[in-house]
Design a protein around this motif. Structure first.
Motif, PDB file in Angstrom:
ATOM      1  N   ILE A   1      40.357  46.048   0.583  1.00  0.00           N
ATOM      2  CA  ILE A   1      41.368  45.899  -0.584  1.00  0.00           C
ATOM      3  C   ILE A   1      40.601  46.395  -1.770  1.00  0.00           C
ATOM      4  CG2 ILE A   1      42.054  44.282  -2.086  1.00  0.00           C
ATOM      5  CD1 ILE A   1      42.160  42.252   0.328  1.00  0.00           C
ATOM      6  N   THR A   2      41.284  47.525  -2.546  1.00  0.00           N
ATOM      7  CA  THR A   2      40.857  48.136  -3.533  1.00  0.00           C
ATOM      8  C   THR A   2      41.198  47.711  -4.843  1.00  0.00           C
ATOM      9  OG1 THR A   2      41.181  50.270  -2.154  1.00  0.00           O
ATOM     10  CG2 THR A   2      40.796  50.520  -4.575  1.00  0.00           C
ATOM     11  N   PRO A   3      40.298  47.046  -5.506  1.00  0.00           N
ATOM     12  CA  PRO A   3      40.308  46.506  -6.604  1.00  0.00           C
ATOM     13  C   PRO A   3      40.772  47.392  -7.789  1.00  0.00           C
ATOM     14  CG  PRO A   3      38.491  45.557  -5.832  1.00  0.00           C
ATOM     15  CD  PRO A   3      38.881  46.765  -4.852  1.00  0.00           C
ATOM     16  N   ALA A   4      41.398  46.990  -9.039  1.00  0.00           N
ATOM     17  CA  ALA A   4      41.789  47.959  -9.982  1.00  0.00           C
ATOM     18  C   ALA A   4      40.613  48.673 -10.654  1.00  0.00           C
ATOM     19  CB  ALA A   4      42.938  47.348 -11.120  1.00  0.00           C
ATOM     20  N   PHE A   5      39.667  47.749 -10.806  1.00  0.00           N
ATOM     21  CA  PHE A   5      38.320  48.288 -11.429  1.00  0.00           C
ATOM     22  C   PHE A   5      37.227  47.155 -11.083  1.00  0.00           C
ATOM     23  CE2 PHE A   5      40.909  45.627 -14.282  1.00  0.00           C
ATOM     24  CZ  PHE A   5      39.987  44.416 -14.542  1.00  0.00           C
ATOM     25  N   THR A   6      36.008  47.646 -11.354  1.00  0.00           N
ATOM     26  CA  THR A   6      35.004  46.732 -10.734  1.00  0.00           C
ATOM     27  C   THR A   6      34.781  45.620 -11.807  1.00  0.00           C
ATOM     28  OG1 THR A   6      33.404  48.034 -12.352  1.00  0.00           O
ATOM     29  CG2 THR A   6      33.539  48.583 -10.112  1.00  0.00           C
ATOM     30  N   PRO A   7      33.802  44.326 -11.561  1.00  0.00           N
ATOM     31  CA  PRO A   7      34.010  43.210 -12.105  1.00  0.00           C
ATOM     32  C   PRO A   7      33.422  43.635 -13.573  1.00  0.00           C
ATOM     33  CG  PRO A   7      33.462  42.711 -10.136  1.00  0.00           C
ATOM     34  CD  PRO A   7      33.515  44.269 -10.230  1.00  0.00           C
ATOM     35  N   ARG A   8      33.901  43.116 -14.462  1.00  0.00           N
ATOM     36  CA  ARG A   8      33.502  43.282 -15.962  1.00  0.00           C
ATOM     37  C   ARG A   8      33.435  42.068 -16.815  1.00  0.00           C
ATOM     38  NH1 ARG A   8      38.496  47.203 -17.526  1.00  0.00           N
ATOM     39  NH2 ARG A   8      37.600  48.426 -16.032  1.00  0.00           N
ATOM     40  N   ASP A   9      32.941  41.878 -18.057  1.00  0.00           N
ATOM     41  CA  ASP A   9      32.779  41.001 -18.802  1.00  0.00           C
ATOM     42  C   ASP A   9      33.680  41.166 -19.854  1.00  0.00           C
ATOM     43  OD1 ASP A   9      30.469  39.780 -17.333  1.00  0.00           O
ATOM     44  OD2 ASP A   9      29.192  40.368 -18.707  1.00  0.00           O
ATOM     45  N   ALA A  10      34.715  40.248 -20.292  1.00  0.00           N
ATOM     46  CA  ALA A  10      35.492  40.328 -21.138  1.00  0.00           C
ATOM     47  C   ALA A  10      35.179  39.777 -22.498  1.00  0.00           C
ATOM     48  CB  ALA A  10      36.895  39.674 -20.708  1.00  0.00           C
ATOM     49  N   PRO A  11      35.892  40.145 -23.725  1.00  0.00           N
ATOM     50  CA  PRO A  11      35.524  39.761 -24.969  1.00  0.00           C
ATOM     51  C   PRO A  11      35.951  38.140 -25.111  1.00  0.00           C
ATOM     52  CG  PRO A  11      37.039  41.580 -25.384  1.00  0.00           C
ATOM     53  CD  PRO A  11      36.814  41.238 -23.771  1.00  0.00           C
ATOM     54  N   TRP A  12      36.855  37.780 -24.057  1.00  0.00           N
ATOM     55  CA  TRP A  12      37.296  36.387 -24.273  1.00  0.00           C
ATOM     56  C   TRP A  12      36.355  35.474 -23.288  1.00  0.00           C
ATOM     57  CZ3 TRP A  12      40.396  40.516 -22.622  1.00  0.00           C
ATOM     58  CH2 TRP A  12      40.503  40.703 -21.151  1.00  0.00           C
ATOM     59  N   ASN A  13      35.220  35.873 -22.884  1.00  0.00           N
ATOM     60  CA  ASN A  13      34.216  35.027 -22.364  1.00  0.00           C
ATOM     61  C   ASN A  13      34.498  34.784 -20.792  1.00  0.00           C
ATOM     62  OD1 ASN A  13      31.615  34.133 -22.694  1.00  0.00           O
ATOM     63  ND2 ASN A  13      32.507  32.039 -22.888  1.00  0.00           N
ATOM     64  N   GLU A  14      35.096  35.809 -20.328  1.00  0.00           N
ATOM     65  CA  GLU A  14      35.101  35.627 -18.739  1.00  0.00           C
ATOM     66  C   GLU A  14      34.600  37.195 -17.954  1.00  0.00           C
ATOM     67  OE1 GLU A  14      39.147  32.952 -17.862  1.00  0.00           O
ATOM     68  OE2 GLU A  14      39.314  35.009 -18.231  1.00  0.00           O
ATOM     69  N   ARG A  15      34.224  36.913 -16.797  1.00  0.00           N
ATOM     70  CA  ARG A  15      33.955  37.951 -15.892  1.00  0.00           C
ATOM     71  C   ARG A  15      34.971  38.042 -15.069  1.00  0.00           C
ATOM     72  NH1 ARG A  15      30.340  41.678 -15.235  1.00  0.00           N
ATOM     73  NH2 ARG A  15      29.859  42.255 -12.940  1.00  0.00           N
ATOM     74  N   TYR A  16      35.773  39.284 -14.720  1.00  0.00           N
ATOM     75  CA  TYR A  16      37.003  39.434 -13.917  1.00  0.00           C
ATOM     76  C   TYR A  16      37.186  40.727 -13.467  1.00  0.00           C
ATOM     77  CZ  TYR A  16      39.193  42.111 -17.420  1.00  0.00           C
ATOM     78  OH  TYR A  16      39.387  43.150 -18.431  1.00  0.00           O
ATOM     79  N   PHE A  17      38.121  40.641 -12.366  1.00  0.00           N
ATOM     80  CA  PHE A  17      38.529  41.856 -11.938  1.00  0.00           C
ATOM     81  C   PHE A  17      40.233  41.587 -11.354  1.00  0.00           C
ATOM     82  CE2 PHE A  17      36.795  40.067  -8.078  1.00  0.00           C
ATOM     83  CZ  PHE A  17      37.796  40.544  -6.982  1.00  0.00           C
ATOM     84  N   HIS A  18      40.637  42.556 -10.943  1.00  0.00           N
ATOM     85  CA  HIS A  18      42.061  42.514 -10.792  1.00  0.00           C
ATOM     86  C   HIS A  18      42.312  43.238  -9.504  1.00  0.00           C
ATOM     87  CE1 HIS A  18      43.610  42.406 -15.048  1.00  0.00           C
ATOM     88  NE2 HIS A  18      42.973  41.312 -14.807  1.00  0.00           N
ATOM     89  N   VAL A  19      43.305  42.370  -8.527  1.00  0.00           N
ATOM     90  CA  VAL A  19      43.733  43.201  -7.348  1.00  0.00           C
ATOM     91  C   VAL A  19      45.095  42.818  -7.205  1.00  0.00           C
ATOM     92  CG1 VAL A  19      41.741  43.014  -6.040  1.00  0.00           C
ATOM     93  CG2 VAL A  19      43.411  41.174  -5.930  1.00  0.00           C
ATOM     94  N   SER A  20      46.014  43.774  -6.660  1.00  0.00           N
ATOM     95  CA  SER A  20      47.419  43.539  -6.256  1.00  0.00           C
ATOM     96  C   SER A  20      47.761  43.102  -4.981  1.00  0.00           C
ATOM     97  CB  SER A  20      48.248  44.920  -6.907  1.00  0.00           C
ATOM     98  OG  SER A  20      48.125  45.042  -8.152  1.00  0.00           O
ATOM     99  N   ASP A  21      48.568  42.367  -4.689  1.00  0.00           N
ATOM    100  CA  ASP A  21      48.715  41.988  -3.345  1.00  0.00           C
ATOM    101  C   ASP A  21      49.859  43.180  -2.970  1.00  0.00           C
ATOM    102  OD1 ASP A  21      51.681  41.340  -3.937  1.00  0.00           O
ATOM    103  OD2 ASP A  21      51.314  39.415  -3.304  1.00  0.00           O
ATOM    104  N   PRO A  22      50.200  43.278  -1.453  1.00  0.00           N
ATOM    105  CA  PRO A  22      51.008  44.005  -0.903  1.00  0.00           C
ATOM    106  C   PRO A  22      52.359  44.531  -1.483  1.00  0.00           C
ATOM    107  CG  PRO A  22      49.908  42.948   0.801  1.00  0.00           C
ATOM    108  CD  PRO A  22      49.592  42.368  -0.686  1.00  0.00           C
ATOM    109  N   ASP A  23      52.898  43.260  -2.311  1.00  0.00           N
ATOM    110  CA  ASP A  23      54.054  43.314  -3.109  1.00  0.00           C
ATOM    111  C   ASP A  23      53.953  43.409  -4.616  1.00  0.00           C
ATOM    112  OD1 ASP A  23      56.316  42.890  -1.077  1.00  0.00           O
ATOM    113  OD2 ASP A  23      54.654  40.948  -0.543  1.00  0.00           O
ATOM    114  N   GLY A  24      52.618  43.690  -5.017  1.00  0.00           N
ATOM    115  CA  GLY A  24      52.532  44.392  -6.433  1.00  0.00           C
ATOM    116  C   GLY A  24      52.091  43.257  -7.368  1.00  0.00           C
TER     117      GLY A  24
END
Length: 126
Positions: free
Chosen positions: A93-116
């Motif tokens: 599965i190809t995430p949209a980007f590598t994990p990153r720290d957000a200014p809202w105080n979370e570490r996160y990354f995004h993926v899309s399922d097969p239906d978007g």
């Protein structure tokens, strides 16, 4: 059964379930199982499937008419964002980007399922 008294304000207690529509249940079930979601009901040959999502549920329902379009994002807290990212990569599965720290105080990354449908895997920063 205890009923609240008249006039009491209801409290929001949490998220019970999120339901996504899919055109290909088999593909969608394999996607969520590859990420480690536990199948509770249904499966790749069923019209409705439920996965455990902590104390909540992620449901899939087969959609055979009308367009499926992006509607938003589900944010799922995980114990280790970077480990979840590696798990996604290992599953092909190809995430949209590598994990990153957000200014809202979370570490996160995004993926899309097969239906978007967009999933954000996150964890509050300490």
């Amino acid at each position: 059964m205890n009923l609240p008294s008249a006039g009491t304000e209801p409290e929001i207690e949490g998220l019970s379930a999120v339901t996504f529509s899919t055109r290909d249940m088999r593909r969608a079930v394999h996607f969520y199982q590859a990420l480690g979601f536990s199948l509770l009901h249904g499966g790749e040959n069923e019209a409705f499937t439920s996965f455990a999502l902590g104390r909540s549920f992620l449901n899939l329902t087969t959609e055979t008419h009308g367009p499926i379009s992006w509607w938003g994002r589900v944010i799922i807290y995980v114990s280790d964002v970077d480990a979840m990212y590696r798990k996604a990569l290992a599953a092909g599965i190809t995430p949209a980007f590598t994990p990153r720290d957000a200014p809202w105080n979370e570490r996160y990354f995004h993926v899309s399922d097969p239906d978007g449908h967009e999933l954000s895997f996150a964890r509050p920063l300490s």
